[in-house]
Design a protein around this motif. Structure first.
Motif, PDB file in Angstrom:
ATOM      1  N   MET A  73      41.317  50.268  44.864  1.00  0.00           N
ATOM      2  CA  MET A  73      40.868  50.883  43.609  1.00  0.00           C
ATOM      3  C   MET A  73      41.713  52.121  43.297  1.00  0.00           C
ATOM      4  SD  MET A  73      36.729  50.679  44.307  1.00  0.00           S
ATOM      5  CE  MET A  73      36.909  51.099  46.051  1.00  0.00           C
ATOM      6  N   GLU A  74      41.897  52.355  42.013  1.00  0.00           N
ATOM      7  CA  GLU A  74      42.553  53.583  41.572  1.00  0.00           C
ATOM      8  C   GLU A  74      41.504  54.696  41.516  1.00  0.00           C
ATOM      9  OE1 GLU A  74      45.728  53.798  41.016  1.00  0.00           O
ATOM     10  OE2 GLU A  74      46.397  51.783  40.477  1.00  0.00           O
ATOM     11  N   GLY A  98      38.819  52.826  39.508  1.00  0.00           N
ATOM     12  CA  GLY A  98      39.233  51.697  38.686  1.00  0.00           C
ATOM     13  C   GLY A  98      39.507  50.480  39.548  1.00  0.00           C
ATOM     14  N   ARG A  99      38.865  49.366  39.209  1.00  0.00           N
ATOM     15  CA  ARG A  99      39.040  48.132  39.978  1.00  0.00           C
ATOM     16  C   ARG A  99      40.228  47.322  39.443  1.00  0.00           C
ATOM     17  NH1 ARG A  99      32.728  46.191  40.728  1.00  0.00           N
ATOM     18  NH2 ARG A  99      33.148  45.943  42.941  1.00  0.00           N
ATOM     19  N   ALA A 100      40.580  46.260  40.174  1.00  0.00           N
ATOM     20  CA  ALA A 100      41.730  45.425  39.796  1.00  0.00           C
ATOM     21  C   ALA A 100      41.548  44.765  38.437  1.00  0.00           C
ATOM     22  CB  ALA A 100      41.973  44.367  40.877  1.00  0.00           C
ATOM     23  N   ASP A 101      40.283  44.544  38.045  1.00  0.00           N
ATOM     24  CA  ASP A 101      40.039  43.934  36.721  1.00  0.00           C
ATOM     25  C   ASP A 101      39.891  45.000  35.630  1.00  0.00           C
ATOM     26  OD1 ASP A 101      37.569  45.053  37.189  1.00  0.00           O
ATOM     27  OD2 ASP A 101      36.427  43.187  37.007  1.00  0.00           O
ATOM     28  N   TYR A 102      40.226  46.255  35.969  1.00  0.00           N
ATOM     29  CA  TYR A 102      40.207  47.405  35.051  1.00  0.00           C
ATOM     30  C   TYR A 102      38.800  47.882  34.685  1.00  0.00           C
ATOM     31  CZ  TYR A 102      45.066  46.134  34.820  1.00  0.00           C
ATOM     32  OH  TYR A 102      46.346  45.814  35.178  1.00  0.00           O
TER      33      TYR A 102
END
Ligand code: FE
Length: 144
Positions: A73-74, A98-102
């Motif tokens: 995650m960001e 922020g997850r990989a799917d935004y």
């Protein structure tokens, strides 16, 4: 200045800190504040983690509910403050991840494992701010 948990450079009352890859974020910030003697101030940051435990405070039970997310995650935003409780630094952190799917997760940050980088700025105040447990809310509130 370099330790195993972070490196930093001081600019007057502000510090630019790079948390080491694979370090635990709360431990690194706690160690930094202890080493520098910062007893009041604010924290902002961005970075990347592969595991984080968030907390949600339930005012009805006066308890935190913890949940761990183990994925890359960001750290879209890290915001917090530094104070003192029982003679030790007290780090209060909130974050948006922020997850990989935004999509985004958010909450009080308990722990996070850096996977990539984490860039923090700490603004130190000249003095200290204490905390004490407040029975009414169940929170460790500022004590002026
Ligand atoms: Fe909080």
């Amino acid at each position: 200045m370099k330790t195993t948990l972070y490196t930093y450079r001081r600019f007057g009352d502000r510090y630019v800190v790079s948390v080491a890859n694979h370090a635990e974020l709360s431990e690194a910030i706690m160690s930094f504040c202890t080493a520098t003697g910062i007893a009041a101030g604010s924290i902002t940051g961005i970075g990347a983690v592969n595991e984080a435990t968030l907390r949600f405070f339930d005012p009805a039970t006066k308890r935190y509910v913890d949940k761990t997310f183990a994925e890359q995650m960001e750290v879209a935003n890290l915001t917090g403050n530094v104070s003192q409780m029982n003679g030790r630094p007290y780090i209060h952190l909130h974050c948006v991840l922020g997850r990989a799917d935004y999509s985004a997760l958010a909450g009080h940050l308990l722990t996070a494992h850096i996977n990539g980088a984490c860039e923090i700025e700490v603004s130190a105040l000249d003095g200290s701010v204490g905390r004490r447990y407040d029975e009414e809310t169940g929170l460790n509130m500022y004590d002026f």
